[in-house]
Design a protein around this motif. Structure first.
Motif, PDB file in Angstrom:
ATOM      1  N   VAL A 105       0.844  -1.209   0.000  1.00  7.98           N
ATOM      2  CA  VAL A 105       0.000   0.000   0.000  1.00  7.98           C
ATOM      3  C   VAL A 105       0.869   1.244   0.000  1.00  7.98           C
ATOM      4  O   VAL A 105       0.610   2.206  -0.730  1.00  7.98           O
ATOM      5  CB  VAL A 105      -0.941  -0.011   1.223  1.00  7.98           C
ATOM      6  CG1 VAL A 105      -1.730   1.290   1.299  1.00  7.98           C
ATOM      7  CG2 VAL A 105      -1.881  -1.208   1.155  1.00  7.98           C
ATOM      8  N   MET A 106       1.911   1.242   0.812  1.00  5.90           N
ATOM      9  CA  MET A 106       2.816   2.389   0.915  1.00  5.90           C
ATOM     10  C   MET A 106       3.466   2.706  -0.434  1.00  5.90           C
ATOM     11  O   MET A 106       3.465   3.860  -0.886  1.00  5.90           O
ATOM     12  CB  MET A 106       3.896   2.083   1.956  1.00  5.90           C
ATOM     13  CG  MET A 106       4.986   3.119   2.083  1.00  5.90           C
ATOM     14  SD  MET A 106       6.346   2.524   3.115  1.00  5.90           S
ATOM     15  CE  MET A 106       7.064   1.280   2.033  1.00  5.90           C
ATOM     16  N   ILE A 107       3.995   1.692  -1.093  1.00  4.97           N
ATOM     17  CA  ILE A 107       4.650   1.904  -2.389  1.00  4.97           C
ATOM     18  C   ILE A 107       3.643   2.327  -3.446  1.00  4.97           C
ATOM     19  O   ILE A 107       3.892   3.244  -4.238  1.00  4.97           O
ATOM     20  CB  ILE A 107       5.394   0.623  -2.828  1.00  4.97           C
ATOM     21  CG1 ILE A 107       6.553   0.346  -1.876  1.00  4.97           C
ATOM     22  CG2 ILE A 107       5.894   0.751  -4.259  1.00  4.97           C
ATOM     23  CD1 ILE A 107       7.248  -0.977  -2.109  1.00  4.97           C
ATOM     24  N   GLY A 108       2.469   1.695  -3.434  1.00  2.00           N
ATOM     25  CA  GLY A 108       1.440   2.043  -4.411  1.00  2.00           C
ATOM     26  C   GLY A 108       0.986   3.489  -4.290  1.00  2.00           C
ATOM     27  O   GLY A 108       0.852   4.201  -5.290  1.00  2.00           O
ATOM     28  N   LEU A 109       0.757   3.950  -3.042  1.00  4.26           N
ATOM     29  CA  LEU A 109       0.322   5.335  -2.838  1.00  4.26           C
ATOM     30  C   LEU A 109       1.433   6.326  -3.176  1.00  4.26           C
ATOM     31  O   LEU A 109       1.163   7.413  -3.708  1.00  4.26           O
ATOM     32  CB  LEU A 109      -0.143   5.526  -1.393  1.00  4.26           C
ATOM     33  CG  LEU A 109      -1.458   4.843  -1.024  1.00  4.26           C
ATOM     34  CD1 LEU A 109      -1.760   5.017   0.455  1.00  4.26           C
ATOM     35  CD2 LEU A 109      -2.610   5.379  -1.873  1.00  4.26           C
ATOM     36  N   SER A 110       2.679   5.965  -2.879  1.00  4.41           N
ATOM     37  CA  SER A 110       3.805   6.845  -3.225  1.00  4.41           C
ATOM     38  C   SER A 110       3.916   7.012  -4.737  1.00  4.41           C
ATOM     39  O   SER A 110       4.096   8.130  -5.245  1.00  4.41           O
ATOM     40  CB  SER A 110       5.109   6.288  -2.655  1.00  4.41           C
ATOM     41  OG  SER A 110       5.092   6.278  -1.256  1.00  4.41           O
ATOM     42  N   VAL A 111       3.794   5.910  -5.458  1.00  8.99           N
ATOM     43  CA  VAL A 111       3.842   5.968  -6.921  1.00  8.99           C
ATOM     44  C   VAL A 111       2.680   6.798  -7.456  1.00  8.99           C
ATOM     45  O   VAL A 111       2.845   7.618  -8.369  1.00  8.99           O
ATOM     46  CB  VAL A 111       3.811   4.543  -7.524  1.00  8.99           C
ATOM     47  CG1 VAL A 111       3.611   4.589  -9.032  1.00  8.99           C
ATOM     48  CG2 VAL A 111       5.098   3.799  -7.180  1.00  8.99           C
ATOM     49  N   LEU A 112       1.502   6.611  -6.860  1.00 10.88           N
ATOM     50  CA  LEU A 112       0.327   7.368  -7.300  1.00 10.88           C
ATOM     51  C   LEU A 112       0.520   8.866  -7.127  1.00 10.88           C
ATOM     52  O   LEU A 112       0.226   9.655  -8.030  1.00 10.88           O
ATOM     53  CB  LEU A 112      -0.904   6.906  -6.524  1.00 10.88           C
ATOM     54  CG  LEU A 112      -2.201   7.680  -6.791  1.00 10.88           C
ATOM     55  CD1 LEU A 112      -2.637   7.501  -8.241  1.00 10.88           C
ATOM     56  CD2 LEU A 112      -3.303   7.238  -5.839  1.00 10.88           C
ATOM     57  N   LEU A 113       1.048   9.288  -5.971  1.00  9.43           N
ATOM     58  CA  LEU A 113       1.248  10.717  -5.716  1.00  9.43           C
ATOM     59  C   LEU A 113       2.268  11.323  -6.668  1.00  9.43           C
ATOM     60  O   LEU A 113       2.041  12.393  -7.252  1.00  9.43           O
ATOM     61  CB  LEU A 113       1.706  10.921  -4.269  1.00  9.43           C
ATOM     62  CG  LEU A 113       0.637  10.788  -3.188  1.00  9.43           C
ATOM     63  CD1 LEU A 113       1.268  10.812  -1.811  1.00  9.43           C
ATOM     64  CD2 LEU A 113      -0.400  11.883  -3.321  1.00  9.43           C
ATOM     65  N   VAL A 114       3.402  10.647  -6.837  1.00  3.76           N
ATOM     66  CA  VAL A 114       4.453  11.175  -7.713  1.00  3.76           C
ATOM     67  C   VAL A 114       3.975  11.205  -9.162  1.00  3.76           C
ATOM     68  O   VAL A 114       4.193  12.195  -9.888  1.00  3.76           O
ATOM     69  CB  VAL A 114       5.741  10.344  -7.576  1.00  3.76           C
ATOM     70  CG1 VAL A 114       6.778  10.772  -8.608  1.00  3.76           C
ATOM     71  CG2 VAL A 114       6.314  10.470  -6.167  1.00  3.76           C
ATOM     72  N   LEU A 115       3.308  10.160  -9.602  1.00  4.59           N
ATOM     73  CA  LEU A 115       2.804  10.099 -10.972  1.00  4.59           C
ATOM     74  C   LEU A 115       1.746  11.163 -11.222  1.00  4.59           C
ATOM     75  O   LEU A 115       1.703  11.776 -12.300  1.00  4.59           O
ATOM     76  CB  LEU A 115       2.239   8.703 -11.256  1.00  4.59           C
ATOM     77  CG  LEU A 115       1.819   8.412 -12.700  1.00  4.59           C
ATOM     78  CD1 LEU A 115       3.011   8.540 -13.643  1.00  4.59           C
ATOM     79  CD2 LEU A 115       1.204   7.019 -12.802  1.00  4.59           C
ATOM     80  N   THR A 116       0.906  11.408 -10.229  1.00  2.04           N
ATOM     81  CA  THR A 116      -0.124  12.445 -10.362  1.00  2.04           C
ATOM     82  C   THR A 116       0.503  13.812 -10.570  1.00  2.04           C
ATOM     83  O   THR A 116       0.076  14.583 -11.440  1.00  2.04           O
ATOM     84  CB  THR A 116      -1.021  12.472  -9.113  1.00  2.04           C
ATOM     85  OG1 THR A 116      -1.696  11.214  -8.995  1.00  2.04           O
ATOM     86  CG2 THR A 116      -2.051  13.587  -9.215  1.00  2.04           C
ATOM     87  N   MET A 117       1.540  14.143  -9.791  1.00  2.00           N
ATOM     88  CA  MET A 117       2.199  15.434  -9.947  1.00  2.00           C
ATOM     89  C   MET A 117       2.952  15.520 -11.269  1.00  2.00           C
ATOM     90  O   MET A 117       3.013  16.586 -11.891  1.00  2.00           O
ATOM     91  CB  MET A 117       3.155  15.683  -8.778  1.00  2.00           C
ATOM     92  CG  MET A 117       2.452  15.911  -7.450  1.00  2.00           C
ATOM     93  SD  MET A 117       1.222  17.237  -7.502  1.00  2.00           S
ATOM     94  CE  MET A 117       2.263  18.653  -7.833  1.00  2.00           C
ATOM     95  N   TYR A 118       3.525  14.403 -11.714  1.00  5.99           N
ATOM     96  CA  TYR A 118       4.222  14.398 -13.000  1.00  5.99           C
ATOM     97  C   TYR A 118       3.263  14.742 -14.138  1.00  5.99           C
ATOM     98  O   TYR A 118       3.583  15.556 -15.013  1.00  5.99           O
ATOM     99  CB  TYR A 118       4.861  13.033 -13.243  1.00  5.99           C
ATOM    100  CG  TYR A 118       5.475  12.896 -14.625  1.00  5.99           C
ATOM    101  CD1 TYR A 118       6.727  13.424 -14.897  1.00  5.99           C
ATOM    102  CD2 TYR A 118       4.778  12.262 -15.656  1.00  5.99           C
ATOM    103  CE1 TYR A 118       7.285  13.326 -16.164  1.00  5.99           C
ATOM    104  CE2 TYR A 118       5.327  12.161 -16.923  1.00  5.99           C
ATOM    105  CZ  TYR A 118       6.580  12.688 -17.175  1.00  5.99           C
ATOM    106  OH  TYR A 118       7.115  12.592 -18.434  1.00  5.99           O
ATOM    107  N   VAL A 119       2.086  14.139 -14.107  1.00  2.00           N
ATOM    108  CA  VAL A 119       1.107  14.375 -15.178  1.00  2.00           C
ATOM    109  C   VAL A 119       0.450  15.746 -15.033  1.00  2.00           C
ATOM    110  O   VAL A 119       0.328  16.501 -16.003  1.00  2.00           O
ATOM    111  CB  VAL A 119       0.036  13.269 -15.175  1.00  2.00           C
ATOM    112  CG1 VAL A 119      -1.077  13.585 -16.171  1.00  2.00           C
ATOM    113  CG2 VAL A 119       0.666  11.912 -15.491  1.00  2.00           C
TER     114      VAL A 119
END
Length: 198
Positions: A105-119
């Motif tokens: 869950v921790m890794i998934g949410l971290s990837v989601l946050l970073v990817l959201t800001m990238y896009v």
């Protein structure tokens, strides 16, 4: 718990490095805020990890997030885009600190946050329009003439403008302008600038 935190720390450091350096700094060239995001993230992670190791209640953790969320960076004027990075850095530290016991869950949410800001902050989306607060040394009584004057001064196409203040004694106008830069205007980071006479 120590093993979980040992995994969470490199995940958090990698996530904030990508966010602050690979995304934010490369696009906006602000070393001061990139450093602030890293410091904020690591600080929140450390406090969150300490609370987790001491079995502090989840309510207290969310209380900490609430207290941190009302803090503002007062050392410099920042745009709403910078505030978005600020909250993302804060959330990364909190998620990785508290979610250490659930690595997936921790890794998934971290990837989601970073990817959201990238896009969300991608140049193809973010640079469609620029924002300026302009003080003109003349008063226009006709909106068409005002728009033409703004486009001439800013070197772009005005999409929207709002007259904030008109001073007939000093013959000045303060105008909030949203515009698309023309070909002759170099692309750059959209920041909040102090009011300046154009």
């Amino acid at each position: 718990m120590g093993l979980a935190l040992a995994l969470a720390l490199p995940v958090n450091l990698f996530a904030i490095t990508v966010l602050a350096c690979a995304i934010y700094y490369r696009r906006h060239q602000r070393t001061d805020l990139a450093l602030a995001y890293v410091a904020l993230n690591v600080g929140v992670f450390a406090v969150s990890a300490l609370m987790l190791s001491q079995q502090v209640s989840l309510g207290l953790a969310f209380g900490l997030f609430g207290v941190l969320s009302i803090l503002r960076l007062r050392s410099d004027q920042i745009s709403q885009r910078d505030v978005g990075y600020y909250f993302t850095a804060l959330a990364l530290g909190l998620i990785n600190g508290i979610g250490a016991s659930r690595p997936a869950v921790m890794i998934g949410l971290s990837v989601l946050l970073v990817l959201t800001m990238y896009v969300a902050d991608h140049p193809r989306l973010a640079n469609r329009a620029r924002h300026r607060l302009v003080v003109l040394d003349t008063v226009h009584r006709d909106e068409t003439a005002l728009q033409a004057d703004l486009e001439r001064r800013l070197g772009g196409t005005v999409r929207k403008f709002e007259v904030v203040d008109t001073d007939y004694v000093r013959e000045t106008m303060t105008v909030d302008v949203r515009f698309k830069p023309g070909a002759d205007v170099p692309a750059g980071p959209d920041r909040t600038y102090p009011i300046a006479r154009v």
